[in-house]
Design a protein around this motif. Structure first.
Motif, PDB file in Angstrom:
ATOM      1  N   ARG A  96     108.948  70.407   3.906  1.00  0.00           N
ATOM      2  CA  ARG A  96     108.659  69.042   4.364  1.00  0.00           C
ATOM      3  C   ARG A  96     107.181  68.703   4.139  1.00  0.00           C
ATOM      4  N   ASN A  97     106.286  69.647   4.417  1.00  0.00           N
ATOM      5  CA  ASN A  97     104.854  69.415   4.205  1.00  0.00           C
ATOM      6  C   ASN A  97     104.521  69.248   2.727  1.00  0.00           C
ATOM      7  N   GLN A 116     107.424  74.068   5.539  1.00  0.00           N
ATOM      8  CA  GLN A 116     106.620  74.079   4.312  1.00  0.00           C
ATOM      9  C   GLN A 116     107.208  73.127   3.271  1.00  0.00           C
ATOM     10  N   LYS A 156     105.064  65.722   2.024  1.00  0.00           N
ATOM     11  CA  LYS A 156     104.037  64.874   2.650  1.00  0.00           C
ATOM     12  C   LYS A 156     102.718  64.914   1.886  1.00  0.00           C
ATOM     13  N   THR A 157     102.423  66.038   1.283  1.00  0.00           N
ATOM     14  CA  THR A 157     101.164  66.164   0.531  1.00  0.00           C
ATOM     15  C   THR A 157     101.333  65.824  -0.944  1.00  0.00           C
ATOM     16  N   GLN A 197     101.915  76.610  12.931  1.00  0.00           N
ATOM     17  CA  GLN A 197     101.614  75.207  13.202  1.00  0.00           C
ATOM     18  C   GLN A 197     102.107  74.760  14.564  1.00  0.00           C
ATOM     19  N   ASP A 223     100.203  77.675   7.711  1.00  0.00           N
ATOM     20  CA  ASP A 223     101.467  76.976   7.930  1.00  0.00           C
ATOM     21  C   ASP A 223     102.333  77.630   8.998  1.00  0.00           C
TER      22      ASP A 223
END
Length: 177
Positions: A42-43, A40, A46-47, A116, A113
């Motif tokens: 890391r995501n 989460q 990315k977002t 995944q 999440d």
């Protein structure tokens, strides 16, 4: 059948109890609970919710926290849950699921999440020659098979639990390959 953290318990039972014929694995995190927080973070980078540097700093703090927990330097009160719970729910189920002789039915929402990494299970199953599985991703759904709206909100009036469970309850022979 297990849902969420209950998938780890259900998978463990299926592994150890020969009377369990098949496993339903619903919205489980195959890499373990604690890894979800790292993914989460890391995501979030990315977002664009946080900077890459902030995400990495958060991950480093998570590593430190985990080291303290695993090395016995954290109490249940400090961790917020019993330490043994954190550890038991953070074990990966990948090897267990691949090795199961039992048929496995995996259902999850693609917007959740937690599960995944369910997306990669067919890679490991096929490498090991496991063919008695069925994957059922519920596209656009969350952890409880609820529709996720374009703005990210949860539509609790449109849920797909019945569809998820119907595949399991229709009889294992219906979905075995």
């Amino acid at each position: 059948m297990g849902h969420s953290q209950g998938t780890h318990i259900a998978a463990n039972l299926a592994e150890q109890n020969p009377d369990i014929y098949a496993l339903g694995y619903f919205s489980g995190n195959v890499s373990g609970r604690y890894s979800q927080f790292i993914l989460q973070d890391r995501n979030a980078a990315k977002t664009g919710k946080v900077s890459r540097e902030e995400a990495q700093a958060n991950i480093e703090k998570r590593y430190e926290w985990w080291q303290l927990l695993c090395r016995g330097k954290m109490t249940d009160e400090q961790s917020g849950d019993p330490v043994h719970t954190w550890k038991s729910f953070s074990v990966s189920d990948v090897n267990r699921l691949v090795a199961l002789k039992n048929p496995v039915y995996i259902a999850y929402g693609t917007e959740d999440d937690g599960p995944q990494l369910c997306n990669i299970l067919p890679v490991y199953f096929e490498l090991a020659g496991k063919t008695n599985y069925k994957m059922r991703p519920f596209v656009g759904c969350g952890h409880n098979f609820e529709e996720i709206m374009p703005d990210g909100s949860h539509n609790w009036d449109k849920m797909y639990w019945n569809e998820a469970v119907t595949n399991l309850s229709n009889g294992v022979k219906h979905w075995m390959y």
